[in-house]
Design an enzyme around this catalytic site. Structure first.
Site, PDB file in Angstrom:
ATOM      1  N   PHE A 166       0.790  -1.175   0.110  1.00 16.70           N
ATOM      2  CA  PHE A 166       0.018  -0.004   0.019  1.00 16.70           C
ATOM      3  C   PHE A 166       0.895   1.273   0.045  1.00 16.70           C
ATOM      4  O   PHE A 166       0.414   2.345  -0.300  1.00 16.70           O
ATOM      5  CB  PHE A 166      -1.058   0.087   1.312  1.00 16.70           C
ATOM      6  CG  PHE A 166      -0.140   0.476   2.590  1.00 16.70           C
ATOM      7  CD1 PHE A 166       0.221   1.742   2.899  1.00 16.70           C
ATOM      8  CD2 PHE A 166       0.390  -0.518   3.406  1.00 16.70           C
ATOM      9  CE1 PHE A 166       0.809   2.106   3.920  1.00 16.70           C
ATOM     10  CE2 PHE A 166       0.696  -0.194   4.565  1.00 16.70           C
ATOM     11  CZ  PHE A 166       1.227   1.045   4.877  1.00 16.70           C
TER      12      PHE A 166
ATOM     13  N   LYS B 163      -1.273  -7.124  -9.488  1.00 15.47           N
ATOM     14  CA  LYS B 163      -2.163  -7.057  -8.393  1.00 15.47           C
ATOM     15  C   LYS B 163      -1.765  -6.136  -7.345  1.00 15.47           C
ATOM     16  O   LYS B 163      -0.798  -6.577  -6.167  1.00 15.47           O
ATOM     17  CB  LYS B 163      -2.226  -8.640  -7.702  1.00 15.47           C
ATOM     18  CG  LYS B 163      -3.424  -8.942  -6.968  1.00 15.47           C
ATOM     19  CD  LYS B 163      -4.127  -8.147  -6.117  1.00 15.47           C
ATOM     20  CE  LYS B 163      -3.303  -8.331  -4.636  1.00 15.47           C
ATOM     21  NZ  LYS B 163      -3.730  -7.341  -3.709  1.00 15.47           N
TER      22      LYS B 163
ATOM     23  N   GLU C 111      -5.055  -3.780  -2.153  1.00 12.69           N
ATOM     24  CA  GLU C 111      -6.408  -3.556  -2.302  1.00 12.69           C
ATOM     25  C   GLU C 111      -6.645  -2.327  -1.356  1.00 12.69           C
ATOM     26  O   GLU C 111      -7.925  -1.533  -1.577  1.00 12.69           O
ATOM     27  CB  GLU C 111      -7.204  -4.722  -1.755  1.00 12.69           C
ATOM     28  CG  GLU C 111      -7.188  -4.999  -0.149  1.00 12.69           C
ATOM     29  CD  GLU C 111      -5.956  -6.038  -0.232  1.00 12.69           C
ATOM     30  OE1 GLU C 111      -4.869  -5.995  -0.782  1.00 12.69           O
ATOM     31  OE2 GLU C 111      -5.829  -6.878   0.932  1.00 12.69           O
TER      32      GLU C 111
ATOM     33  N   SER D 262       4.967  -7.327   3.166  1.00 11.17           N
ATOM     34  CA  SER D 262       5.543  -7.749   4.772  1.00 11.17           C
ATOM     35  C   SER D 262       6.320  -9.096   4.374  1.00 11.17           C
ATOM     36  O   SER D 262       6.197  -9.934   3.550  1.00 11.17           O
ATOM     37  CB  SER D 262       4.188  -7.943   5.486  1.00 11.17           C
ATOM     38  OG  SER D 262       3.374  -8.839   4.872  1.00 11.17           O
TER      39      SER D 262
ATOM     40  N   CYS E  77       9.634   1.116   3.726  1.00 16.46           N
ATOM     41  CA  CYS E  77      10.449   0.037   4.158  1.00 16.46           C
ATOM     42  C   CYS E  77      11.755   0.401   4.324  1.00 16.46           C
ATOM     43  O   CYS E  77      12.743  -0.219   4.781  1.00 16.46           O
ATOM     44  CB  CYS E  77      10.460  -1.109   3.179  1.00 16.46           C
ATOM     45  SG  CYS E  77      11.302  -0.500   1.554  1.00 16.46           S
TER      46      CYS E  77
ATOM     47  N   GLU F 162       9.013  -4.632  13.559  1.00 19.89           N
ATOM     48  CA  GLU F 162       8.811  -3.470  12.537  1.00 19.89           C
ATOM     49  C   GLU F 162       7.291  -2.905  12.801  1.00 19.89           C
ATOM     50  O   GLU F 162       6.180  -3.706  12.915  1.00 19.89           O
ATOM     51  CB  GLU F 162       8.519  -3.789  10.962  1.00 19.89           C
ATOM     52  CG  GLU F 162       8.429  -2.836  10.102  1.00 19.89           C
ATOM     53  CD  GLU F 162       7.964  -3.506   8.612  1.00 19.89           C
ATOM     54  OE1 GLU F 162       7.255  -4.228   8.524  1.00 19.89           O
ATOM     55  OE2 GLU F 162       8.706  -3.045   7.641  1.00 19.89           O
TER      56      GLU F 162
HETATM   57  P1  NAD Z   1       1.330  -6.845   3.014  1.00 17.36           P
HETATM   58  O1  NAD Z   1       2.190  -7.885   3.045  1.00 17.36           O
HETATM   59  O2  NAD Z   1       0.054  -6.777   4.150  1.00 17.36           O
HETATM   60  O3  NAD Z   1       0.629  -6.702   1.505  1.00 17.36           O
HETATM   61  C1  NAD Z   1       1.111  -6.703   0.473  1.00 17.36           C
HETATM   62  C2  NAD Z   1       0.505  -7.481  -0.728  1.00 17.36           C
HETATM   63  O4  NAD Z   1       0.361  -8.651  -0.271  1.00 17.36           O
HETATM   64  C3  NAD Z   1      -0.883  -6.889  -0.975  1.00 17.36           C
HETATM   65  O5  NAD Z   1      -1.139  -6.694  -2.430  1.00 17.36           O
HETATM   66  C4  NAD Z   1      -1.899  -7.787  -0.256  1.00 17.36           C
HETATM   67  O6  NAD Z   1      -3.064  -7.826  -0.591  1.00 17.36           O
HETATM   68  C5  NAD Z   1      -0.965  -8.984  -0.413  1.00 17.36           C
HETATM   69  N1  NAD Z   1      -1.103  -9.857   0.690  1.00 17.36           N
HETATM   70  C6  NAD Z   1      -1.747  -9.550   2.051  1.00 17.36           C
HETATM   71  N2  NAD Z   1      -1.842 -10.783   2.750  1.00 17.36           N
HETATM   72  C7  NAD Z   1      -1.659 -11.591   2.079  1.00 17.36           C
HETATM   73  C8  NAD Z   1      -1.408 -13.302   2.490  1.00 17.36           C
HETATM   74  N3  NAD Z   1      -1.900 -13.660   3.471  1.00 17.36           N
HETATM   75  N4  NAD Z   1      -1.490 -13.925   1.195  1.00 17.36           N
HETATM   76  C9  NAD Z   1      -1.362 -13.570  -0.018  1.00 17.36           C
HETATM   77  N5  NAD Z   1      -1.030 -12.139  -0.410  1.00 17.36           N
HETATM   78  C10 NAD Z   1      -1.246 -11.358   0.626  1.00 17.36           C
HETATM   79  O7  NAD Z   1       2.003  -5.284   3.050  1.00 17.36           O
HETATM   80  P2  NAD Z   1       1.409  -3.970   3.124  1.00 17.36           P
HETATM   81  O8  NAD Z   1       0.939  -3.831   4.676  1.00 17.36           O
HETATM   82  O9  NAD Z   1       0.717  -3.529   2.107  1.00 17.36           O
HETATM   83  O10 NAD Z   1       2.877  -3.061   3.039  1.00 17.36           O
HETATM   84  C11 NAD Z   1       3.683  -2.873   4.336  1.00 17.36           C
HETATM   85  C12 NAD Z   1       4.809  -3.803   4.201  1.00 17.36           C
HETATM   86  O11 NAD Z   1       5.585  -3.942   3.129  1.00 17.36           O
HETATM   87  C13 NAD Z   1       5.914  -3.625   5.311  1.00 17.36           C
HETATM   88  O12 NAD Z   1       6.137  -4.782   5.913  1.00 17.36           O
HETATM   89  C14 NAD Z   1       7.115  -2.819   4.558  1.00 17.36           C
HETATM   90  O13 NAD Z   1       8.186  -3.277   5.137  1.00 17.36           O
HETATM   91  C15 NAD Z   1       7.012  -3.633   3.243  1.00 17.36           C
HETATM   92  N6  NAD Z   1       7.433  -3.271   2.395  1.00 17.36           N
HETATM   93  C16 NAD Z   1       8.701  -3.612   1.754  1.00 17.36           C
HETATM   94  C17 NAD Z   1       9.401  -3.042   0.822  1.00 17.36           C
HETATM   95  C18 NAD Z   1      10.793  -3.523   0.219  1.00 17.36           C
HETATM   96  O14 NAD Z   1      11.268  -2.906  -0.716  1.00 17.36           O
HETATM   97  N7  NAD Z   1      11.198  -4.452   0.919  1.00 17.36           N
HETATM   98  C19 NAD Z   1       8.891  -1.706   0.121  1.00 17.36           C
HETATM   99  C20 NAD Z   1       7.574  -1.455   0.437  1.00 17.36           C
HETATM  100  C21 NAD Z   1       6.941  -2.004   1.348  1.00 17.36           C
END
Ligand code: NAD
Length: 492
Positions: free
Chosen positions: A158, A182, A185, A235, A290, A383
């Protein structure tokens, strides 16, 4: 849509973009999309299932041969036009993500600028030497030619609704692949905007498809054997699961995860520069980056610097300088970390728990918060992903490095010092893929690769720059001989 202020506005529901047209998610289910500044529903998004994913993959597969046969130079021209369209719609793009993601306008502007920079790298690909040729033996030449993989996919978080998809799309598409995106959401509007602009730029139908949804859509993508490579950013909890799941079918997976970026500050650090940088780093995008500094490790007597950090951070105004966090759940999680740290004896040096913004009372506001903690507290080990800086004291630089090195994440890390010797010593020992010297957010800019180490990344290589191009393509090794050589050796 004409969004050009923070005033609350609703927009039309967001649908999937498949084969160059909008389609409802076949499940008939939808999710409310909340404007986090106001805490009110601004639109809704269809939640796709495996049938929708299959339709997008079929559209991408149907478009692949034609797109692959299009010369790279022409594929890059689409990106040039797309860049021009992003510049045309710059302000609207910025306001859209301010509304759906909560970024204050200046941060949203920075986000769009960064998205354009990512696109520029894709534009430049045809001008780079992408293959190699060597005359290896009598009459024999070896070459490498990079070819597209086929249908590829990306799943994004997000916090950067344009930049993260554009970490992937320019290299993947100019490289000749077709794609299913994808997006999160929680921020579907930005991804929809990108798809519309790419369509206007002349991207043929089916080359980019956007499927909205959550876990079921992501799992269907991960299991779909037509997809040859998948990039994930989000994440660690999800990155680790998907990496293992996707690898079972033998496809390429590159999954970037969570972080706890350490800034190591020694007493000789430049007070003003360090204070300004640390505050920008931990409060930017409300700490939802991140690469945000979330752990400050102070070595020895660094109290004057810590006081300057607290003073700078206390001047930031929620709503103007710092945006809200993304959801009510995030708000509660972050407040929980602060409350628990305080209850466990942590010292609150700056308290953002009572933040309020006039005219946006329903928003998810947490002001900059600084807590002195110990290394066993969850506010240090986890985190938090909010505008919270956890400060830990150490006696020596080696102790600070040991702490940083023993953390499970290894995304970014920086040393603040005016000594070249200290900078060199620490920068060679910080256990983070993206290391900084006097930089609060050590993000490598294109053409460099972006990616962490340890539990911050699963898979080989990095996501941006030339590493990204390599991830989305495969090398054909071509060995050629045109005539029988009279002086042939066993190599010929
Ligand atoms: P998230 O992992 O909750 O969601 C990321 C994506 O995964 C979304 O598109 C979501 O729909 C999908 N998703 C969520 N739960 C899922 C599941 N159980 N199974 C399959 N798909 C699933 O992350 P977020 O809250 O959108 O973003 C924040 C996280 O992203 C933080 O941990 C941050 O550190 C990380 N992040 C990392 C980087 C990097 O380059 N390392 C960059 C940006 C964000």
């Amino acid at each position: 849509m004409a969004i050009n202020s923070y005033d609350f506005q609703t927009i039309a529901p967001i649908q999937n973009w498949i084969g160059g047209e909008y389609r409802e998610a076949s499940s008939g289910e939808s999710l409310d999309v909340i404007n986090p500044r106001h805490g009110k529903v601004m639109t809704s998004v269809g939640m796709s299932n495996a049938d929708d994913v299959q339709a997008a993959v079929d559209a991408a597969q149907a478009a692949f041969e034609g797109w692959k046969a299009t010369p790279m130079r022409e594929r890059a021209q689409v990106m040039y036009r797309f860049k021009a369209l992003m510049e045309r719609d710059f302000e609207e793009l910025a306001w859209v993500i301010s509304h759906e993601n909560g970024k204050v306008y200046n941060e949203a502007v920075g986000s769009v600028a960064k998205a354009i920079e990512c696109t520029e790298f894709g534009c430049s690909l045809p001008n780079l030497p992408l293959g190699e040729t060597l005359y290896v033996s009598r009459g024999v030449t070896c070459s490498t030619i990079r070819e597209p993989l086929g249908v590829c996919a990306g799943v994004t978080p997000f916090n950067f609704p344009y930049m993260v998809p554009l970490w992937m799309l320019p290299q993947a598409l100019v490289g000749g692949n077709t794609f299913v995106l994808k997006p999160s959401e929680q921020v579907p509007v930005g991804a929809d905007f990108l798809a519309r602009l790419l369509h206007e730029a002349g991207l043929p139908p089916g080359v980019l498809n956007v499927v909205h949804g959550g876990k079921p859509a992501v799992e269907a993508l991960t299991d779909n054997e037509t997809i040859k490579a998948m990039g994930f950013v989000g994440s660690t909890r999800v990155a680790k699961l998907l990496y293992a799941r996707g690898a079972q079918t033998g496809r390429r997976m590159l999954c970037l995860g969570s972080a706890k970026n350490h800034l190591l500050v020694v007493p000789d650090a430049d007070l003003e520069m360090t204070a300004v940088d640390v505050v920008r780093s931990f409060t930017g995008v409300a700490g939802q980056r991140c690469m945000a500094a979330s752990a400050l490790i102070g070595v020895g007597d660094f109290d004057p610097i810590l006081e300057a950090i607290v003073t700078h951070a206390s001047k930031l105004i929620p709503g103007k300088d710092v945006g809200p966090v993304i959801t009510k759940q995030s708000y509660e999680r972050i407040m929980g970390y602060i409350n628990d740290a305080e209850a466990a004896g942590g010292k609150i040096l700056l308290d953002g728990r009572n933040a309020k913004v006039e005219g946006a009372e329903g928003g998810y506001w947490i002001g900059p918060t600084i807590i002195e903690v110990t290394k066993d507290m969850p506010a240090y080990t986890d985190e938090i992903f909010g505008p919270v800086l956890s400060v830990v004291r150490t006696k020596t630089l080696d102790e600070a490095l040991e702490l940083e090195n023993s953390h499970i994440y290894g995304n970014g890390g920086s040393i603040y010092t005016t000594s070249g010797a200290t900078a060199r010593y620490a920068s060679q020992r910080i256990n983070a893929g993206m290391t900084g010297i006097n930089i609060g957010v050590p993000v490598p800019r294109e053409p460099f690769g972006f990616g962490g180490w340890e539990y911050s990344k699963f898979g080989h290589g990095d996501i941006t720059g030339m590493d990204g191009y390599h991830f989305w393509t495969r090398p054909r090794k071509l060995t050629t001989k045109w005539a029988l050589q009279p002086d042939a050796t066993w190599m010929s």
